[in-house]
Write a protein that holds these residues in place. Structure first.
Motif, short mmCIF file in Angstrom:
data_model
loop_
_atom_site.label_atom_id
_atom_site.label_comp_id
_atom_site.label_asym_id
_atom_site.label_seq_id
_atom_site.Cartn_x
_atom_site.Cartn_y
_atom_site.Cartn_z
N ASP A 15 3.10 16.85 -0.53
CA ASP A 15 3.06 17.95 -1.55
C ASP A 15 3.59 17.43 -2.99
O ASP A 15 3.25 18.14 -3.71
CB ASP A 15 3.35 19.30 -1.06
CG ASP A 15 4.96 19.28 -0.91
OD1 ASP A 15 5.49 18.23 -1.28
OD2 ASP A 15 5.19 20.30 -0.42
N GLU A 16 4.16 16.37 -3.06
CA GLU A 16 4.83 15.72 -4.42
C GLU A 16 3.65 14.94 -5.04
O GLU A 16 3.84 14.42 -6.28
CB GLU A 16 6.15 15.17 -4.05
CG GLU A 16 7.15 16.04 -3.85
CD GLU A 16 8.42 15.26 -3.66
OE1 GLU A 16 9.24 15.52 -4.64
OE2 GLU A 16 8.58 14.44 -2.81
N ARG A 17 2.71 14.59 -4.19
CA ARG A 17 1.65 13.31 -4.68
C ARG A 17 0.56 14.28 -5.16
O ARG A 17 -0.50 14.31 -4.41
CB ARG A 17 1.44 12.81 -3.56
CG ARG A 17 2.55 11.66 -3.12
CD ARG A 17 1.88 10.72 -1.87
NE ARG A 17 3.12 10.43 -1.11
CZ ARG A 17 3.13 9.72 -0.07
NH1 ARG A 17 1.81 9.52 0.38
NH2 ARG A 17 4.02 9.30 0.54
N SER A 18 0.26 14.55 -6.39
CA SER A 18 -1.01 15.23 -6.77
C SER A 18 -1.06 14.78 -8.45
O SER A 18 -0.17 14.34 -8.94
CB SER A 18 -0.61 16.61 -6.81
OG SER A 18 0.18 16.99 -7.53
N ASP A 19 -2.33 14.83 -8.81
CA ASP A 19 -2.63 14.22 -10.01
C ASP A 19 -2.02 15.32 -11.12
O ASP A 19 -1.76 14.82 -12.21
CB ASP A 19 -4.11 14.14 -10.36
CG ASP A 19 -4.55 12.92 -9.69
OD1 ASP A 19 -3.62 11.96 -9.31
OD2 ASP A 19 -5.78 12.78 -9.53
N ASP A 20 -1.57 16.45 -10.66
CA ASP A 20 -0.91 17.40 -11.88
C ASP A 20 0.86 17.26 -11.74
O ASP A 20 1.40 17.88 -12.47
CB ASP A 20 -1.30 18.88 -11.86
CG ASP A 20 -1.22 19.51 -10.31
OD1 ASP A 20 -0.43 18.98 -9.66
OD2 ASP A 20 -1.49 20.49 -10.18
N SER A 21 1.01 16.17 -10.96
CA SER A 21 2.56 15.99 -10.78
C SER A 21 3.11 15.38 -12.26
O SER A 21 2.51 14.56 -12.97
CB SER A 21 2.88 14.77 -9.85
OG SER A 21 3.97 14.08 -10.18
N PRO A 54 0.96 -1.19 0.04
CA PRO A 54 0.15 0.11 -0.12
C PRO A 54 0.82 1.21 0.12
O PRO A 54 0.30 2.37 -0.41
CB PRO A 54 -0.74 -0.07 1.38
CG PRO A 54 -0.44 -1.37 1.87
CD PRO A 54 0.57 -2.00 1.19
N GLU A 55 2.05 1.28 0.61
CA GLU A 55 2.84 2.37 0.35
C GLU A 55 3.60 2.64 -0.99
O GLU A 55 4.03 3.82 -1.16
CB GLU A 55 4.00 2.22 1.49
CG GLU A 55 3.47 2.20 2.92
CD GLU A 55 4.63 1.68 3.85
OE1 GLU A 55 5.92 1.75 3.73
OE2 GLU A 55 4.22 0.98 4.83
N LEU A 56 3.93 1.61 -1.65
CA LEU A 56 4.41 2.18 -2.89
C LEU A 56 3.97 2.84 -4.00
O LEU A 56 4.40 3.62 -4.73
CB LEU A 56 4.55 0.62 -3.67
CG LEU A 56 6.04 0.67 -4.42
CD1 LEU A 56 7.23 0.64 -3.22
CD2 LEU A 56 6.24 -0.55 -5.37
N GLY A 57 2.48 3.17 -3.71
CA GLY A 57 1.66 4.21 -4.49
C GLY A 57 2.03 5.47 -4.10
O GLY A 57 1.92 6.43 -4.97
N GLY A 58 2.64 5.54 -3.00
CA GLY A 58 3.37 6.88 -2.46
C GLY A 58 4.84 7.12 -2.94
O GLY A 58 5.61 8.15 -2.39
N SER A 82 -4.19 0.43 -7.54
CA SER A 82 -5.25 1.09 -8.13
C SER A 82 -5.07 2.59 -8.09
O SER A 82 -4.02 2.93 -7.52
CB SER A 82 -6.59 0.96 -7.46
OG SER A 82 -6.31 1.10 -6.18
N GLY A 83 -5.56 3.67 -8.57
CA GLY A 83 -5.24 5.20 -8.83
C GLY A 83 -4.03 5.32 -9.40
O GLY A 83 -3.60 4.61 -10.47
N THR A 84 -3.53 6.50 -8.84
CA THR A 84 -2.31 7.20 -9.31
C THR A 84 -1.24 6.60 -8.95
O THR A 84 -0.84 6.21 -7.64
CB THR A 84 -2.47 8.74 -9.15
OG1 THR A 84 -3.59 9.04 -9.68
CG2 THR A 84 -1.15 9.48 -9.89
#
Ligand SMILES: N[C@@H](CCC(=O)N[C@@H](CS)C(=O)NCC(=O)O)C(=O)O
Length: 264
Positions: A56-62, A39-43, A73-75
């Motif tokens: 603050d580095e984890r956003s969809d506009d990264s 679960p941590e690897l997504g971050g 799942s997800g980004t």
């Protein structure tokens, strides 16, 4: 031990990574491993220099944000350099020292470790045919493992057609391994090779279907591996015996204990 022959980035623990770690131990070479719990690897930033990202580095506009493909799942945050080295964007993701060459697919990462270490990939046969035979088993193993991946990832809502495909892939693969082991102590020839290592890790992972027995039964299906020990005694015995050998046990730990306990 010298410098690492490869750097591997992955969620951890991961049976697909164990293939390389077991082989590295058997051959006496060093492999560097980077990663975190699934679960941590997504971050994390997926890169040769992989690292956990700040909030603050984890956003969809990264610039690194990508839609996940399978098993996540997800980004996910993958750099362009990561995708150049790993076009399918999967983990485990290995890099040659320096990061310029990416090696993906756990069986290919395993081959890279065995080539660097020597002794487990038919190198004693200079014609190359023994290595090719080992490759044959690794290819058959990947076909089985891919089916198992789809099957296990779908366990929150088991589907009959997926179960049917899994049962067919299991029967085909296990019958072949059983056949190979009735005429030899190991899958290829008289000594341990990476064909055995890959089989043990992927097959042990497949057996996790046993954790979903109830979900399968509710959906009107039963365990594909239900009578496995009786139907394929050489194959199951080979996996259980090797998983107790020191170099395997060091990485696999208690992974198969539940299965062993169930048989007693
Ligand atoms: N057959 C591959 C399987 C690798 C794979 O499918 N990895 C998945 C996680 S289980 C992944 O990295 N997914 C990345 C994504 O969803 O973008 C192997 O053995 O290495």
């Amino acid at each position: 031990m010298g410098e690492p022959v490869l750097r591997i980035f992955s969620y951890l623990p991961n049976p697909r990574v164990w293939k390389s770690l077991i082989t590295a131990d058997l051959c006496g070479v060093e492999v560097e491993v980077l990663g975190a719990k699934p679960p941590e690897l997504g971050g994390w930033l997926w890169d040769y220099d992989a690292r956990p990202l700040a909030d603050d580095e984890r956003s969809d506009d990264s610039p690194h944000a990508r839609v996940s493909r399978r098993g996540f799942s997800g980004t996910l945050y993958k750099t362009d350099a990561f995708l150049a080295a790993h076009p399918f964007g999967t983990v485990p993701a290995a890099f040659a020292p320096g990061g310029d060459v990416g090696v993906f697919e756990s069986n290919s990462i395993l081959r890279a470790v065995a080539r660097a270490g020597g002794g487990l990939y038919g190198q004693e046969d200079s014609s190359g045919y023994t290595a090719s035979r080992i490759d044959s088993f690794l290819d058959a193993n990947l076909v089985f493992a891919r089916e198992a991946q789809v099957y296990l990832l779908g366990m929150d809502d088991p589907q009959a057609h997926v179960h049917e495909r899994m049962a067919a892939a299991y029967e085909f693969y296990l019958a072949g391994i059983e056949q190979a082991l009735t005429s030899g102590r190991f899958i290829v020839g008289d000594t341990l090779t990476i064909a055995d290592v890959s089989f043990v890790c992927d097959f042990a992972q497949f057996l996790r279907e046993g954790h979903y027995e109830e979900a399968l039964e509710k959906a009107g299906m039963s365990l594909v591996s239900a009578d496995g020990l009786k139907e394929y005694p050489c194959a199951y015995g080979h996996m259980l015996t090797l998983s107790e050998q020191e170099e395997f046990a060091r990485h696999m730990g208690t992974y198969l204990n539940w299965y062993r306990n169930k048989q007693n």
